[in-house]
Design an enzyme around this catalytic site. Structure first.
Site, PDB file in Angstrom:
ATOM      1  N   PRO A  89       0.801  -1.222   0.000  1.00  0.00           N
ATOM      2  CA  PRO A  89       0.000   0.000   0.000  1.00  0.00           C
ATOM      3  C   PRO A  89       0.834   1.272   0.000  1.00  0.00           C
ATOM      4  O   PRO A  89       0.331   2.353  -0.281  1.00  0.00           O
ATOM      5  CB  PRO A  89      -0.841  -0.113   1.282  1.00  0.00           C
ATOM      6  CG  PRO A  89      -0.128  -1.091   2.134  1.00  0.00           C
ATOM      7  CD  PRO A  89       0.554  -2.032   1.201  1.00  0.00           C
ATOM      8  N   GLU A 116       1.785  -7.501   9.308  1.00  0.00           N
ATOM      9  CA  GLU A 116       1.984  -6.064   9.485  1.00  0.00           C
ATOM     10  C   GLU A 116       2.796  -5.431   8.360  1.00  0.00           C
ATOM     11  O   GLU A 116       2.606  -4.276   8.012  1.00  0.00           O
ATOM     12  CB  GLU A 116       2.697  -5.804  10.832  1.00  0.00           C
ATOM     13  CG  GLU A 116       2.886  -4.338  11.170  1.00  0.00           C
ATOM     14  CD  GLU A 116       1.563  -3.607  11.397  1.00  0.00           C
ATOM     15  OE1 GLU A 116       1.551  -2.375  11.285  1.00  0.00           O
ATOM     16  OE2 GLU A 116       0.547  -4.288  11.665  1.00  0.00           O
ATOM     17  N   ARG A 154      -2.528  -9.051 -20.820  1.00  0.00           N
ATOM     18  CA  ARG A 154      -3.406  -8.732 -21.949  1.00  0.00           C
ATOM     19  C   ARG A 154      -2.725  -7.824 -22.968  1.00  0.00           C
ATOM     20  O   ARG A 154      -3.204  -7.690 -24.099  1.00  0.00           O
ATOM     21  CB  ARG A 154      -4.701  -8.103 -21.458  1.00  0.00           C
ATOM     22  CG  ARG A 154      -4.535  -6.744 -20.814  1.00  0.00           C
ATOM     23  CD  ARG A 154      -5.833  -6.276 -20.150  1.00  0.00           C
ATOM     24  NE  ARG A 154      -6.947  -6.229 -21.072  1.00  0.00           N
ATOM     25  CZ  ARG A 154      -7.167  -5.257 -21.934  1.00  0.00           C
ATOM     26  NH1 ARG A 154      -6.323  -4.234 -21.984  1.00  0.00           N
ATOM     27  NH2 ARG A 154      -8.210  -5.274 -22.729  1.00  0.00           N
ATOM     28  N   ASP A 169      -7.994   1.065 -25.365  1.00  0.00           N
ATOM     29  CA  ASP A 169      -8.640   0.994 -24.062  1.00  0.00           C
ATOM     30  C   ASP A 169      -8.544   2.318 -23.320  1.00  0.00           C
ATOM     31  O   ASP A 169      -7.660   3.135 -23.578  1.00  0.00           O
ATOM     32  CB  ASP A 169      -7.976  -0.085 -23.191  1.00  0.00           C
ATOM     33  CG  ASP A 169      -8.419  -1.477 -23.566  1.00  0.00           C
ATOM     34  OD1 ASP A 169      -9.489  -1.606 -24.187  1.00  0.00           O
ATOM     35  OD2 ASP A 169      -7.704  -2.432 -23.237  1.00  0.00           O
TER      36      ASP A 169
END
Length: 249
Positions: A89, A116, A154, A169
């Site tokens: 994160p 953690e 992809r 896209d």
């Protein structure tokens, strides 16, 4: 391309790696996908991969030994180092541009954490990239890793049936994608725009560009700052934005 995922839950990837676009790409031999349980590389009799953090605090921290050992075992040729990606994160936000960059690599290793966090020496001396898929926290790095792998694979030549699909896209052009329509030409009183059935390809492309600009203006105006626009397009977007503001008053 070869993609290895280091995870404590390799069973989570069985369905993902065997279905849809990823499954077909694997069958064609375009990509090799493998989920590796790095618990197998633990150097103690209990196969523990985590320990209490130095200095105290809550949670457990992933130990460096099993992660380093797993990555080094996956590196077949010492001189051909893989791109080692930490799903985290705290990492750089994953984007289409990053997917395009990673699709040019021959070997990716994605590390999925739990608990953690990671021993800092993994970040400092092993990984080449840290990636996050958004400003929120999940229980582990497996789901983010799946998203990254799907986005990268992809883009590989031969994976998609239509090679232009990935190019047009949303985000690939710097804009959100234009609206799409298919048969029937009329459904519950809603008709396909006349321009799309006109057969005039130049006008269709102009309409699609205009719609992409308009959709980006309405949904992600921040993206327009990074897109190369003509003077005519900038003027038109300003008129559209002004018109929207006046209609809201």
């Amino acid at each position: 391309m070869k993609i290895d995922v280091l995870t404590l839950f390799p069973e989570m990837f069985e369905g993902v790696f065997g279905a849809s676009i990823l499954g077909k790409a694997k069958e064609k031999g375009i990509v090799s996908l493998q989920a590796v349980n790095f618990r197998n590389y633990a150097n103690n009799k209990h196969n523990t991969v985590d320990d209490y953090p130095y200095g105290g605090g809550g949670g457990m921290v992933l130990k460096p030994e099993p992660v380093f050992a797993a990555v080094e075992d996956l590196q077949v040729e010492p001189e051909a180092k893989p791109r080692v990606i930490l799903m985290c994160p705290q990492g750089e936000t994953f984007t289409q541009r990053k997917a395009e960059e990673l699709s040019k690599e021959s070997h990716l290793v994605l590390i999925c954490g739990h608990y953690e966090g990671y021993d800092e020496r993994i970040r400092e001396h092993l990984v080449t990239d840290e990636l996050s898929i958004g400003d929120y926290v999940l229980t582990g790095g497996e789901i983010p890793a799946m998203a990254v792998i799907d986005s990268v694979v992809r883009l590989l030549p031969g994976v998609l049936g239509n090679e232009t699909s990935a190019v047009t896209d949303s985000y690939s052009t710097g804009l959100l994608e234009h609206p799409h329509y298919t048969r029937p030409p009329e459904f519950r009183g809603w008709s396909v725009p006349d321009i799309l059935v006109s057969g005039h390809h130049a006008k269709i492309e102009a309409w699609r560009r205009e719609q992409s600009l308009l959709r980006t203006l309405r949904r992600r105006p921040d993206m327009l700052e990074k897109v190369e626009l003509t003077a005519k397009e900038r003027k038109w977007l300003k008129e559209m934005a002004d018109s929207a503001r006046h209609s809201d008053v």
